[in-house]
Design an enzyme around this catalytic site. Structure first.
Site, mmCIF file in Angstrom:
data_model
loop_
_atom_site.group_PDB
_atom_site.id
_atom_site.type_symbol
_atom_site.label_atom_id
_atom_site.label_comp_id
_atom_site.label_asym_id
_atom_site.label_seq_id
_atom_site.Cartn_x
_atom_site.Cartn_y
_atom_site.Cartn_z
ATOM 1 N N GLY A 525 40.927 33.487 40.127
ATOM 2 C CA GLY A 525 42.629 33.606 40.204
ATOM 3 C C GLY A 525 42.975 35.278 40.236
ATOM 4 N N GLY A 526 43.999 35.574 40.167
ATOM 5 C CA GLY A 526 44.426 36.940 40.287
ATOM 6 C C GLY A 526 45.636 36.911 39.103
ATOM 7 C CG PHE A 529 46.251 43.023 33.584
ATOM 8 C CD1 PHE A 529 46.687 44.129 33.565
ATOM 9 C CD2 PHE A 529 46.350 41.795 33.078
ATOM 10 C CE1 PHE A 529 47.943 44.036 32.464
ATOM 11 C CE2 PHE A 529 47.372 41.819 32.121
ATOM 12 C CZ PHE A 529 47.835 42.805 31.577
ATOM 13 C CB SER A 531 40.916 39.358 41.725
ATOM 14 O OG SER A 531 42.073 39.704 42.647
ATOM 15 C CB VAL A 532 39.571 36.106 37.511
ATOM 16 C CG1 VAL A 532 38.433 35.737 36.466
ATOM 17 C CG2 VAL A 532 40.610 36.822 36.575
ATOM 18 C CE LYS A 546 42.355 40.221 34.310
ATOM 19 N NZ LYS A 546 43.120 38.945 34.085
ATOM 20 C CG ASP A 640 51.414 38.672 31.139
ATOM 21 O OD1 ASP A 640 52.274 38.220 31.397
ATOM 22 O OD2 ASP A 640 50.408 39.037 32.039
#
Ligand SMILES: *[C@@H]1O[C@H](CO)[C@@H](O)[C@H](O)[C@H]1NC(C)=O
Ligand SMILES: *[C@@H]1O[C@H](CO)[C@@H](O)[C@H](O)[C@H]1NC(C)=O
Length: 804
Positions: A525-526, A529, A531-532, A546, A640
């Site tokens: 995912g992104g 902060f 992308s993972v 990350k 967040d």
């Protein structure tokens, strides 16, 4: 039998002679004075009682005992009521149709002069005025109109808007010569005026009840200043503590939210006789009232038929502790505490029973009196930090030390403060203390107390015991850490080649992570902060790596921040296993969560989560946030919170990701937040206004997530062209109108959920997204409510929902 007959004869006679004064005239004509006296006496003791269901008290009737009069449409009822558990009775008006218990009183006649035997007291007309006679037939309250001698036939009628009017039914005018709306107590109903009489130059004053169980005149009042078209709230008739600001045509300057209101229609009018403000409800089925509450706040409330309770729409001043002297002498107001009013340390309530009834006006007194004259060493000073210094000080000359001595040596000195090189002392009561935890703006004041009442006095022994226990514990802890490190180092060096340990974290080499993630090929995912990526370590454990972007920090600072994050471990927080900081490359390595992030399940139809799971996710997330906000050494604000940052493990237990990153990213964070499409709708309004962010910002975002858990759709989706209502607004209105909460549920759940849980969920969500931070609950309060330990009241309508 005899009495009944006389009564009957009298009423027969009266029905012919129409009114008592006339009847007297007729009798006087015969000059049979003694008979007149006899009949008059009978008349007064035997006046005709009210027939049930009537809305009128006429000249020859009296109301006593449990008799009441009821308005024609059965909206309001007038009669004797008892306030709280006391045995005192008052004449009052209450809502007839709302079966609230106790009934909601909107007007009280004899506020200051209760009676104890309602069967022997009477409300009736005497010489054209409506009066209340107590057990001894002594007049204790009167409508007190001086011009009643010319009236022909008076009646009192209770109307459907809650107004009690006195009219002369013998004249053609239906204009009342007295009405309760012009003599208000604490409540202001739709259609009534909150005004100023331009002829007599007097203001209608609304005053709070003394306590929830005492309708007597309290300390807080509200009145109109017609020259500036503004309302002001005062304490004890003099000290002003709130103003509405001037009326600008559609709202008061300092209550701009009135403009967004689509439930009430407000208007301000002025003519040669009067100036007044009034309001009405667009939808007549909504029941509402305004009042000057015991808390010193003006409150607008609406009735929820579903839950049978009043819902707070707004209150002014918004912050309770802004009410002047709310907690009385030597009481301190704490905005964040569950119980707002507290006595200062070494003080206790003057009246425990008043205090328990939320009547704080009596304030607090010292537990031990100060011994004057004799041994001054027995006195000490309690230091407190308050928002503003209390009134009524006097100024002395001298240094800080001299200031202290001056107060210590003066028997009547209660406190001193040394501010801006000035010595201030207080000889009277300390009023209006409001706690301030923000050290920059607070004022320090020293309050004189008996030394023995200060807590440190008794606990000296415990301090030494604590120190011994602490140092032993410390040694054990250090040994433990050393052993742990040795053990870990061994294990890691076996499993992952070049990696090293830093604290409990692994410092990975960039190349190792590149290999582990197969050159960053499997993207999970992104986000704001970076992308993972999925990776597999040497020990075949799966991790999420990350790759951080936009980190401007130097390596050393980065390492120190990361090691702080590494110490934060909780079952509902994603565990940070390690990091990489080599030149520009900054990466974080987390445990991998088998079921991915919450958003994929909620919005992308991967798998429908049942209600029970959703509830557990909400509860677990709350627990994770409680840990971040309250249990860590430094409070961590996540900043967040959104479904994308709530990960689910194999058992669908939630774990919050990305905590602590706000600090890493620093200044750029708000830019990251607002530029990320996925974050729309989650940040609290204070992000936009630029004020300091507190943990309550997370509470707001968490509330938004609750709505989404309920609905299975993003709240922000409504803006994309559909006609449907903004979901949080829909929830608020269904709650308040007492509608079908289950209909709010994600349709994929086929209404399978527990109504109580859904209702609680909706209420908590609405509380969390309140505009004012102090209204939002803390996360630990949310946790306890969801656990079922605490009940939750009906929330006020959140501001954002007014935009529908
Ligand atoms: C009635 O009016 C008189 C003077 O107008 C005043 O002194 C008295 O206090 C009033 N009584 C009540 C019960 O309001
Ligand atoms: C309110 O003011 C009156 C004088 O106007 C004073 O006698 C009274 O003590 C005050 N009440 C309190 C609680 O300070």
């Amino acid at each position: 039998m005899f009495l009944h007959m006389i009564r009957y004869l009298l009423s027969l006679f009266l029905s012919i002679s129409i009114s008592f004064p006339k009847f007297l005239q007729v009798m006087c004509f015969f000059k049979e004075i003694s008979i007149v006296r006899f009949v008059a006496l009978l008349y007064f003791t035997l006046s005709i009682t009210i027939s049930s269901g009537a809305n009128t008290i006429s000249a020859n009737q009296s109301l006593s005992g449990d008799y009441t009069i009821i308005s024609e449409g059965e909206q309001f009822e007038l009669g004797f009521f008892k306030a709280g558990n006391s045995s005192k009775y008052y004449i009052g008006i209450w809502y007839k149709k709302l079966y609230s218990n106790p009934p909601t009183i909107v007007w009280v006649a004899n506020r200051e002069t209760p009676i104890s035997d309602r069967f022997r007291s009477e409300l009736k007309f005497v010489n054209g005025n409506l009066v209340l006679l107590n057990e001894s037939k002594f007049q204790i309250w009167s409508t007190n109109v001086s011009t009643t001698t010319t009236l022909k036939s008076v009646i009192a009628v209770i109307l459907d808007d809650g107004n009690l009017v006195l009219r002369d039914s013998g004249s053609n005018s239906i204009e009342p010569f007295w009405q309760s709306f012009e003599h208000p107590t604490d409540t202001w109903l739709p259609g009534s005026k909150l005004g100023y009489n331009n002829r007599t130059k007097t203001s209608q004053i609304f005053t709070s009840w003394r306590s929830k169980e005492d309708p007597g005149v309290g300390l807080f009042s509200l009145e109109l200043y017609p020259s500036s078209k503004e309302y002001v709230s005062k304490w004890n008739g003099s000290q002003q503590y709130w103003t509405s600001g001037s009326w600008n045509g559609n709202s008061f300057d300092l209550i701009p939210e009135m403009r967004l209101d689509n439930i009430f229609n407000y208007s301000y009018n002025t003519n040669e006789n009067e100036s007044y403000f009034t309001y009405s409800v667009y939808n007549p089925s909504i029941i509402s009232r305004n009042m000057m509450a015991v808390s010193g706040q003006i409150q607008l409330l609406t009735w929820s038929e579903n839950t049978k309770e009043w819902i707070l729409v707004w209150s002014q001043p918004k912050t309770r502790c802004d009410v002047y002297a709310l907690c009385g002498a030597f009481g301190i107001c704490r905005q964040t505490a569950l119980q707002f009013c507290n006595c200062l340390t070494a003080f206790e309530p003057r009246s425990e029973s008043d205090w328990n009834q939320s009547d704080f006006s009596g304030g607090c007194v010292r537990k031990s009196d100060l011994q004057c004259g004799g041994n001054m060493e027995k006195h000490d000073f309690l230091m407190i930090t308050v928002k503003s210094l209390p009134p009524n000080n006097s100024t002395e000359v001298g240094s800080a030390g001299e200031c202290r001595t001056t107060c210590l040596n003066n028997c009547s000195c209660n406190a001193y403060s040394f501010v801006d090189n000035q010595c201030l002392v207080w000889n009277g009561d300390l009023l209006n203390l409001s706690e301030d935890n923000d050290n920059d703006s607070g004022k320090t004041i020293f309050v004189k107390v008996a030394s023995k009442d200060l807590p440190h006095h008794k606990k000296t022994n415990w301090v030494t015991v604590g120190a011994v226990v602490g140092s032993v514990g410390g040694v054990v802890f250090v040994l433990g850490v050393i052993l742990f490190l040795i053990f870990r180092k061994k294990r890691i060096s076996l499993s992952a080649g070049k990696t090293t340990m830093e604290g409990s974290l692994v410092a990975f080499g960039y190349r190792d992570l590149k290999i582990a993630t197969k050159n960053f090929s499997d993207k999970l995912g992104g986000g704001g902060f970076g992308s993972v990526f999925k990776g597999v370590l040497h020990d075949s454990s799966i991790v999420a790596v990350k790759k951080l972007e936009s980190i401007s920090q130097g390596e050393k600072q980065f390492r120190s921040e990361v090691s702080t994050i590494g110490t934060i471990q909780h079952v509902n927080l994603v565990r940070l296993r390690g990091f990489c900081a080599q030149g520009k490359n900054k990466l974080l390595v987390y445990d991998h969560m088998a079921n991915g992030s919450l958003d994929t399940h909620l919005f992308h139809g991967k798998q429908v989560l049942n209600w029970e799971t959703r509830y557990q996710i909400a509860l677990g997330t709350a627990r994770g946030l409680v840990y971040l906000h309250e249990k860590c050494r430094d409070c961590i604000i996540h900043c967040d919170i959104k479904p994308d940052n709530i990960l689910l493990d194999v058992d669908f237990s939630p774990k919050i990701a990305d905590f602590g990153l706000a600090k890493l990213v620093g200044r750029d964070f708000s830019r990251v937040l607002t530029s990320t499409r996925g974050s729309i709708g989650y940040p609290a309004p204070e992000w936009l206004s630029g004020v300091a962010i507190t943990a309550k910002a997370d509470v707001y975002s968490y509330g938004m997530v609750l709505f989404e858990l309920l609905h299975g759709k993003r709240n922000a989706e409504h803006s994309e062209g559909s006609r449907s209502k903004y979901f949080p607004g829909l929830v608020a209105s269904v709650l308040i109108e007492g509608g079908d909460v289950i209909s709010l549920l994600d349709s994929r759940l086929n209404r399978e959920a527990c109504v109580e849980q859904v209702t609680k969920f909706c209420k908590v969500a609405c509380w969390c997204i309140q505009d004012e931070e102090e209204r939002r609950p803390t996360m630990s309060l949310v946790e306890r409510i969801l656990e079922g330990v605490l009940d939750v009241e009906m929330p006020p309508i959140p501001q954002i929902c007014h935009y529908n």
